[in-house]
Design an enzyme around this catalytic site. Structure first.
Site, PDB file in Angstrom:
ATOM      1  N   LEU A 101      62.390  49.079  41.893  1.00  0.00           N
ATOM      2  CA  LEU A 101      62.539  49.947  40.718  1.00  0.00           C
ATOM      3  C   LEU A 101      61.880  49.331  39.490  1.00  0.00           C
ATOM      4  CD1 LEU A 101      66.326  50.840  41.143  1.00  0.00           C
ATOM      5  CD2 LEU A 101      64.395  52.407  41.437  1.00  0.00           C
ATOM      6  N   GLY A 102      61.793  48.027  39.493  1.00  0.00           N
ATOM      7  CA  GLY A 102      61.192  47.352  38.358  1.00  0.00           C
ATOM      8  C   GLY A 102      61.333  45.855  38.516  1.00  0.00           C
ATOM      9  N   GLY A 104      62.008  42.283  36.024  1.00  0.00           N
ATOM     10  CA  GLY A 104      62.252  41.676  34.714  1.00  0.00           C
ATOM     11  C   GLY A 104      62.218  40.174  34.841  1.00  0.00           C
ATOM     12  N   GLY A 105      62.651  39.484  33.785  1.00  0.00           N
ATOM     13  CA  GLY A 105      62.653  38.036  33.789  1.00  0.00           C
ATOM     14  C   GLY A 105      63.576  37.478  34.869  1.00  0.00           C
ATOM     15  N   PHE A 106      64.567  38.244  35.240  1.00  0.00           N
ATOM     16  CA  PHE A 106      65.571  37.824  36.208  1.00  0.00           C
ATOM     17  C   PHE A 106      65.047  37.895  37.639  1.00  0.00           C
ATOM     18  CE2 PHE A 106      69.572  38.349  38.532  1.00  0.00           C
ATOM     19  CZ  PHE A 106      70.490  37.619  37.790  1.00  0.00           C
ATOM     20  N   GLY A 107      64.212  38.894  37.885  1.00  0.00           N
ATOM     21  CA  GLY A 107      63.668  39.094  39.236  1.00  0.00           C
ATOM     22  C   GLY A 107      63.451  40.579  39.486  1.00  0.00           C
ATOM     23  N   LYS A 133      69.789  43.999  41.856  1.00  0.00           N
ATOM     24  CA  LYS A 133      68.949  43.052  41.120  1.00  0.00           C
ATOM     25  C   LYS A 133      69.045  41.694  41.801  1.00  0.00           C
ATOM     26  CE  LYS A 133      68.671  43.401  36.471  1.00  0.00           C
ATOM     27  NZ  LYS A 133      68.933  43.132  35.039  1.00  0.00           N
ATOM     28  N   ASP A 227      70.498  41.166  23.384  1.00  0.00           N
ATOM     29  CA  ASP A 227      69.233  41.491  24.048  1.00  0.00           C
ATOM     30  C   ASP A 227      68.979  42.991  23.999  1.00  0.00           C
ATOM     31  OD1 ASP A 227      66.907  40.626  25.198  1.00  0.00           O
ATOM     32  OD2 ASP A 227      67.689  40.564  27.240  1.00  0.00           O
TER      33      ASP A 227
HETATM   34  N1  ATP Z   1      70.732  50.217  37.271  1.00  0.00           N
HETATM   35  C1  ATP Z   1      69.445  50.546  37.334  1.00  0.00           C
HETATM   36  N2  ATP Z   1      69.066  51.761  37.766  1.00  0.00           N
HETATM   37  C2  ATP Z   1      67.767  52.107  37.815  1.00  0.00           C
HETATM   38  N3  ATP Z   1      66.757  51.291  37.444  1.00  0.00           N
HETATM   39  C3  ATP Z   1      67.063  50.054  37.009  1.00  0.00           C
HETATM   40  C4  ATP Z   1      68.404  49.609  36.928  1.00  0.00           C
HETATM   41  N4  ATP Z   1      68.403  48.345  36.446  1.00  0.00           N
HETATM   42  C5  ATP Z   1      67.120  48.033  36.233  1.00  0.00           C
HETATM   43  N5  ATP Z   1      66.295  49.041  36.560  1.00  0.00           N
HETATM   44  C6  ATP Z   1      64.826  49.075  36.478  1.00  0.00           C
HETATM   45  O1  ATP Z   1      64.324  47.781  36.690  1.00  0.00           O
HETATM   46  C7  ATP Z   1      63.548  47.353  35.571  1.00  0.00           C
HETATM   47  C8  ATP Z   1      63.706  45.858  35.402  1.00  0.00           C
HETATM   48  O2  ATP Z   1      64.992  45.586  34.892  1.00  0.00           O
HETATM   49  P1  ATP Z   1      65.408  44.160  34.382  1.00  0.00           P
HETATM   50  O3  ATP Z   1      66.658  44.346  33.618  1.00  0.00           O
HETATM   51  O4  ATP Z   1      65.423  43.214  35.516  1.00  0.00           O
HETATM   52  O5  ATP Z   1      64.223  43.679  33.469  1.00  0.00           O
HETATM   53  P2  ATP Z   1      63.762  44.097  32.002  1.00  0.00           P
HETATM   54  O6  ATP Z   1      64.925  44.661  31.253  1.00  0.00           O
HETATM   55  O7  ATP Z   1      62.562  44.959  32.122  1.00  0.00           O
HETATM   56  O8  ATP Z   1      63.341  42.723  31.387  1.00  0.00           O
HETATM   57  P3  ATP Z   1      64.274  41.515  30.958  1.00  0.00           P
HETATM   58  O9  ATP Z   1      64.417  40.645  32.134  1.00  0.00           O
HETATM   59  O10 ATP Z   1      63.547  40.871  29.848  1.00  0.00           O
HETATM   60  O11 ATP Z   1      65.595  42.104  30.534  1.00  0.00           O
HETATM   61  C9  ATP Z   1      64.072  48.187  34.391  1.00  0.00           C
HETATM   62  O12 ATP Z   1      63.110  48.320  33.401  1.00  0.00           O
HETATM   63  C10 ATP Z   1      64.385  49.506  35.078  1.00  0.00           C
HETATM   64  O13 ATP Z   1      63.228  50.290  35.160  1.00  0.00           O
HETATM   65 MG    MG Z   2      66.745  44.352  31.477  1.00  0.00          MG
END
Ligand code: ATP
Ligand code: MG
Length: 429
Positions: A101-102, A104-107, A133, A227
């Site tokens: 789905l995406g 981020g810094g976490f994975g 996640k 954040d």
């Molecule tokens: N519960 C969820 N339902 C649907 N999509 C999600 C969900 N959580 C995260 N995502 C998708 O995954 C992507 C990455 O999320 P994540 O929180 O890991 O990173 P980020 O917010 O883009 O960056 P950061 O790590 O800096 O917070 C989000 O931008 C979103 O598109």
């Molecule tokens: Mg995020």
């Protein structure tokens, strides 16, 4: 594997670690009682994530906040599900790349299916959809954020906070399982999609996100989110906004303390200047970040955009002079909206953004005040396009007047005058 000297392990040893060491694959639940106590206690760990605004050795800080909250904001204790790694592997089709789905810094975040009651994986299309996640275990910072996330989100329940369903901790694996948010992040809608997000949705989203922050700040033991940004605002099918990512959340100041002193973490472009300078964290730091997101929603521009000309890369710096001038204000509006926005809405949102971005944190509004203002901006129908059309037709009427007199002759209102003219002519004959 993580270093045992990190205080996060206190929590893990007593809580999650113990329960995960049993290899049971049945639906495990553990009560979240004193997690915030341990996990919200911030410690300095090496290997900071990309969200650390200063490397730990350069962080301008005094001591970290070691005063934990004595209780939590829990309204009703929720049991978090404890998943096995194998269950989440099956739920996501072996972490298939096409279920990502995406990132981020976490994975990576994967889409998965689980049975409605419990942790068992379900076939795609059956059961319930979840977002899984998976933490890249490349250091303690990520691990610590994982702990904080479980601790806070396991306890905080509100319609504008994303629901944490459960987690997995098994050997080196750290995963989190959330409710699936159909429309993804606000960031995607504002900056990546070709169809512009309608004005009414933008207002609905800002109000929802503001309510989420107001909930965190309210009550006897405030939580500072730290954040707030468009990628952490997730949207359901009806554009209800929910805050996600509590890895950087922090218990607010206790008693008569005015702030919490802490490492400077967050995301460039969103963090309040006084927090970046001093490490002093208050709920007004979140209000500043909220102001930045308001600006992004108003302008359709990112808080930091290296692709823009030098004077426009930092959104706040670029927009501030426009916000302060009522006549220039409308030049800020996202051009992709064309004229489909409320005039009053833009005025109020700009004023609100201006006050949220005040350099003096004390002069910024509280999130409760922000919610009040935004609540009044729902369903405004003074669209700029309507006033534009009516201005055009007024101008048209003014210009057409000499010719127009011809056409108005045919107007039913002028029949009387025709008749009078005819009568005069007849008399002359
Ligand atoms: N519960 C969820 N339902 C649907 N999509 C999600 C969900 N959580 C995260 N995502 C998708 O995954 C992507 C990455 O999320 P994540 O929180 O890991 O990173 P980020 O917010 O883009 O960056 P950061 O790590 O800096 O917070 C989000 O931008 C979103 O598109
Ligand atoms: Mg995020």
């Amino acid at each position: 594997m993580a270093d045992n000297n990190c205080d996060c392990w206190t929590f893990l040893k007593r809580g999650v670690c113990n329960s995960s060491s049993s290899t049971t694959h049945s639906a495990n639940t553990i009560p979240r009682t004193s997690l915030v106590y341990d996990a919200a206690t911030e410690t300095r760990c090496p290997n900071a994530s990309n969200r650390e605004l200063f490397p730990p050795n350069e962080a301008r800080l005094s001591s970290d906040n070691l005063d934990p909250p004595t209780s939590t904001k829990t309204k009703s204790p929720r049991q978090l599900l404890q998943f096995t790694f194998q269950e989440l592997k099956s739920a996501t089709g072996n972490f298939r790349p096409d279920s990502i789905l995406g990132e981020g810094g976490f994975g990576y975040v994967f889409k998965g299916w689980i049975e409605e009651n419990g942790t068992a994986p379900a076939k795609p299309g059956s059961g319930i959809i979840v977002a899984v996640k998976s933490l890249k275990l490349d250091g303690l910072q990520g691990h610590r954020e994982w702990v904080v996330e479980v601790a806070f989100l396991g306890q905080l329940h509100h319609p504008n906070l994303v629901k944490l369903i459960g987690y997995c901790i098994e050997e080196d694996h750290r995963l989190l399982v959330y409710e699936f948010m159909t429309r993804g992040s606000l960031e995607n809608h504002l900056f990546r999609r070709t169809i512009p997000l309608p004005w009414s949705n933008r207002i609905k989203i800002t109000l929802g996100a503001a309510k989420g922050l107001a909930f965190l700040h309210g009550g006897p033991e405030p939580v500072i989110y730290r954040d707030f940004k468009t990628s952490n605002i997730l949207l359901d099918s009806e554009y209800n906004a929910k805050l996600s990512d509590f890895g950087l959340a922090k218990a607010g100041p206790q008693g008569d303390k005015t702030h919490v002193s802490t490492r400077v973490v967050g995301t460039y472009g969103y963090a309040a200047p006084e927090y970046v300078m001093t490490g002093h964290l208050t709920s007004k730091s979140d209000v500043y970040s909220f102001g930045v997101v308001l600006l992004e929603i108003l302008t359709g521009r990112r808080s930091m955009d290296k692709k823009r000309p030098s004077g426009e890369q930092n959104l706040v710096t670029w927009a501030r002079p426009y916000l302060a001038d009522k006549r220039k204000l409308y030049q800020l509006v996202d051009p992709r909206l064309e004229l489909n926005y409320s005039l009053k809405g833009v005025l109020k949102v700009s004023q609100l953004a201006y006050s949220c971005l005040h350099r003096d944190p004390k002069a910024r509004p509280t999130m409760d005040e922000v919610v009040k203002v935004l609540s009044q901006l729902q369903d405004l129908n003074d669209l700029a396009i309507l006033s534009h059309h009516s201005r055009l037709s007024q101008e048209g009427r003014r210009k057409k007047k000499p010719e127009g007199s011809k056409s108005t002759k045919d107007s039913p209102l002028n029949i009387g005058k025709h008749r009078k003219d005819e009568i005069k002519l007849q008399l002359c004959k």
